[in-house]
Design a protein around this motif. Structure first.
Motif, mmCIF file in Angstrom:
data_model
loop_
_atom_site.group_PDB
_atom_site.id
_atom_site.type_symbol
_atom_site.label_atom_id
_atom_site.label_comp_id
_atom_site.label_asym_id
_atom_site.label_seq_id
_atom_site.Cartn_x
_atom_site.Cartn_y
_atom_site.Cartn_z
ATOM 1 N N ARG A 1 -49.998 39.555 14.892
ATOM 2 C CA ARG A 1 -49.198 40.111 13.817
ATOM 3 C C ARG A 1 -49.350 38.845 12.574
ATOM 4 N NH1 ARG A 1 -47.218 44.711 15.089
ATOM 5 N NH2 ARG A 1 -46.727 44.965 16.979
ATOM 6 N N LEU A 2 -50.517 38.148 12.536
ATOM 7 C CA LEU A 2 -50.626 37.362 11.377
ATOM 8 C C LEU A 2 -51.104 38.137 10.149
ATOM 9 C CD1 LEU A 2 -51.143 35.137 13.905
ATOM 10 C CD2 LEU A 2 -52.346 33.910 12.000
ATOM 11 N N ILE B 1 -56.764 37.600 7.994
ATOM 12 C CA ILE B 1 -57.753 37.942 8.906
ATOM 13 C C ILE B 1 -59.015 38.462 8.452
ATOM 14 C CG2 ILE B 1 -58.079 39.625 11.005
ATOM 15 C CD1 ILE B 1 -55.072 38.994 11.394
ATOM 16 N N HIS B 2 -58.753 39.330 7.445
ATOM 17 C CA HIS B 2 -59.984 40.248 6.982
ATOM 18 C C HIS B 2 -60.725 39.247 6.189
ATOM 19 C CE1 HIS B 2 -58.100 43.315 9.001
ATOM 20 N NE2 HIS B 2 -59.484 43.848 9.241
ATOM 21 N N LEU B 3 -60.124 38.419 5.543
ATOM 22 C CA LEU B 3 -60.816 37.346 4.617
ATOM 23 C C LEU B 3 -61.722 36.572 5.626
ATOM 24 C CD1 LEU B 3 -60.739 36.625 1.774
ATOM 25 C CD2 LEU B 3 -59.079 34.894 2.461
ATOM 26 N N LEU B 4 -61.228 36.153 6.878
ATOM 27 C CA LEU B 4 -61.977 35.442 7.596
ATOM 28 C C LEU B 4 -63.074 36.427 8.383
ATOM 29 C CD1 LEU B 4 -62.001 33.082 10.002
ATOM 30 C CD2 LEU B 4 -60.776 34.904 11.549
ATOM 31 N N LEU B 5 -62.846 37.434 8.584
ATOM 32 C CA LEU B 5 -63.795 38.339 9.353
ATOM 33 C C LEU B 5 -64.878 38.946 8.190
ATOM 34 C CD1 LEU B 5 -61.751 40.766 11.591
ATOM 35 C CD2 LEU B 5 -62.960 38.696 12.244
ATOM 36 N N LEU B 6 -64.603 39.249 6.959
ATOM 37 C CA LEU B 6 -65.596 39.461 5.909
ATOM 38 C C LEU B 6 -66.492 37.953 5.601
ATOM 39 C CD1 LEU B 6 -63.686 41.734 3.492
ATOM 40 C CD2 LEU B 6 -65.665 42.211 4.873
ATOM 41 N N THR B 7 -65.816 37.132 5.500
ATOM 42 C CA THR B 7 -66.464 35.856 5.362
ATOM 43 C C THR B 7 -67.603 35.673 6.385
ATOM 44 O OG1 THR B 7 -64.636 34.914 4.556
ATOM 45 C CG2 THR B 7 -66.505 33.369 5.032
ATOM 46 N N TYR B 8 -67.061 36.004 7.827
ATOM 47 C CA TYR B 8 -68.074 35.889 8.749
ATOM 48 C C TYR B 8 -69.109 36.793 8.794
ATOM 49 C CZ TYR B 8 -69.455 36.110 13.591
ATOM 50 O OH TYR B 8 -70.234 35.993 14.774
#
Ligand SMILES: Nc1ncnc2c1ncn2[C@@H]1O[C@H](COP(=O)(O)OP(=O)(O)OP(=O)(O)O)[C@@H](O)[C@H]1O
Ligand SMILES: [Mg+2]
Lengths: 252, 242
Positions: free
Chosen positions: A139-140, A145-152
């Motif tokens: 529950r962060l 999280i999506h910033l992290l995943l889209l960056t990745y």
């Protein structure tokens, strides 16, 4: 380019529930960062090394990463003992090395290595996507999280685009030198990269809108703790309690 | 054909990119139910732009857009359109933004309000149909170009649209994957508009061809796909074609 050399493996640590690993690494880091007594700090460093061993990672690759951070710490060793106020240990010409400065450097070195190693052992031993999913399950904030995943997701695309630009420059005879022309060319390449990245961002946003994006992301992954996870969490809790008692009760 | 069967009806659409030359100029285009329409035209003639206008990603400076019998003009109208018409992007890297394959395919269905289990079910079925079974946990950016293209199609099909807009779907595919795509497209009971620069691919996938030039659809040379014999170096000896 981003590589995930530790992400896959078959050690016990690789197989643990990623949520447990993130929680433990975070709690452990906080405790180490807040500890000041050397018994606790040394114990933490030893534990981190032990856990790295249990994760059965390539020692050489781990060492390279650790060396990178310790390069920065080396600078602290060059500066802090000379500038920190306190009782002098010995003199170097007009400067004096203080006891407090040396102790501070030692603490910083122990803490940062212990924390770095625990993150290598527990967080870098899962793919970034799993990290994202586990963070979602913990529950962060979704945006983070999506910033992290889209960056990745797009860092690779942008890298490819950069390589294409560099190749285009090369086949037209561009060779990096220390001339103003080289710097100008690199500036153009960077500028071009930003333009392309922003055009790409717009198209990706279009693609998301076309599929009904309304600001919400969903996560389909489920994690369920196994018996091993419970056993490990008992182990982790005792580690944390052990470190706490080394720091706050004066057993040693 | 009668008007009830119109899926897409564009009338006198004009469009100019800010600071650019006019791209579309009083353009008209119709797609009927069950029709498979090919759209050809030189690079830069505005084909991709036209698709973006149909999906409401760009707004025309004038003209009327009618989709499934309703005039659409505002963002709210287009949100409905996007649920019923699927757009396959020219570049698969634009279309696939999720880190893993399953998440990408399930993204559309979840946004349509399907439950997680339903979305997973639909996604697996769609992947299977495109020969991508077993790919669900793969990392998207590690896929090959052809796999990415098929996966893009899967993400669009998973939304169960009534019509498709396909922007150069055969681009960069090898012959086998192209055959696979042709097979999938002819097995679908869907109307679509397909952009391609490949005559052979066009001949196998569409029933009618429109040519776009100077911002208009040239209806007077509306044509029908057919094969041509061709000439090449080894032509004298027996050989196989893919
Ligand atoms: N974002 C933009 N801003 C300004 N001009 C643009 C933009 N996108 C496209 N154009 C211009 O609009 C024209 C039509 O572009 P479009 O991408 O629709 O062509 P296309 O028919 O899809 O070409 P292709 O076959 O190469 O894909 C081109 O001249 C292009 O340079
Ligand atoms: Mg195009």
């Amino acid at each position: 380019m981003i590589q995930e050399p530790f992400a896959t493996g078959s050690s016990h640590i690789h197989c643990l529930d990623p949520r447990l690993k993130i929680l433990f690494a975070t709690a452990y880091s906080f405790i180490v960062a807040l500890s000041n007594r050397f018994p606790a700090l040394f114990a933490a460093l030893m534990l981190s090394l032990l856990l790295i061993g249990l994760a059965r990672l390539n020692v050489w690759k781990v060492a390279k990463r650790v060396a990178l951070v310790n390069g920065l710490i080396l600078f602290l060793w060059l500066v802090l003992p000379l500038t920190f106020e306190g009782t002098p240990l010995f003199h170097l010409g007009p400067l004096s090395v203080t006891r407090e400065g040396v102790l501070l450097c030692a603490r910083i070195s122990l803490k940062s290595n212990a924390i770095l190693l625990i993150f290598i052992a527990f967080v870098s031993t899962m793919p970034i996507t799993t990290l994202g999913h586990a963070m979602n399950r913990l529950r962060l904030p979704g945006k983070l999280i999506h910033l992290l995943l889209l960056t990745y997701r797009y860092v690779f695309v942008i890298d490819q685009e950069y390589q294409r630009l560099v190749r285009a420059a090369k086949i037209r005879g561009f060779r990096p030198k220390t001339t103003i022309n080289t710097y100008r060319t690199y500036a153009y390449l960077m500028g071009m990269l930003f333009v392309r990245a922003s055009a790409r961002a717009e198209r990706v946003h279009h693609a998301m809108v076309c599929r009904g994006f309304d600001g919400r992301f969903y996560c389909l992954r489920h994690f369920s703790p196994t018996r091993t996870d419970w056993i490990w969490s008992a182990f982790m809790i005792s580690i944390i309690l052990g470190l706490l008692s080394l720091e706050w009760t004066r057993i040693i | 054909m009668d008007k009830n069967n119109l899926i897409i009806n564009l009338e006198e659409i004009s469009f100019i990119y800010p600071g650019g030359a006019p791209v579309l100029n009083q353009l008209g285009l119709q797609l009927h139910r069950g029709e498979r329409l090919g759209l050809v035209g030189p690079n830069g003639s505005g084909k991709t732009t036209l698709f973006q206008i149909i999906m409401g990603l760009l707004r025309p400076s004038s003209g009327r857009i009618e989709i499934l019998g309703r005039t659409v003009a505002r963002e709210k109208d287009f949100r409905e359109v996007r649920k019923r018409i699927g757009l396959l992007f020219q570049d698969a890297d634009d279309q696939l933004f999720s880190p893993t394959v399953l998440e990408d395919v399930a993204f559309g269905p979840l946004n349509l309000g399907k439950s997680k289990d339903e979305a997973r079910e639909i996604s697996m079925r769609t992947l299977e149909m495109l020969g991508l079974a077993g790919f669900e946990d793969r990392i998207t950016h590690n896929l090959s170009g052809g796999e990415k293209k098929l996966l893009s199609l899967a993400t669009v099909l998973a939304m169960e649209p009534e019509a498709l807009l396909l922007d150069e779907p055969s681009n960069g595919l090898d012959d086998n994957t192209k055959e696979k795509l042709i097979e999938v497209l002819s097995g679908l009971d869907l109307s679509y508009i397909l952009i391609t620069h490949e005559a052979d691919f066009l001949a196998k996938t569409v029933d009618r061809i429109c040519r776009m030039e100077n911002g208009k659809i040239l209806t007077d040379i509306e044509s029908y796909p057919h094969y041509h014999l061709h000439e090449h170096a080894r032509g004298r000896y027996p050989h196989e074609h893919h």
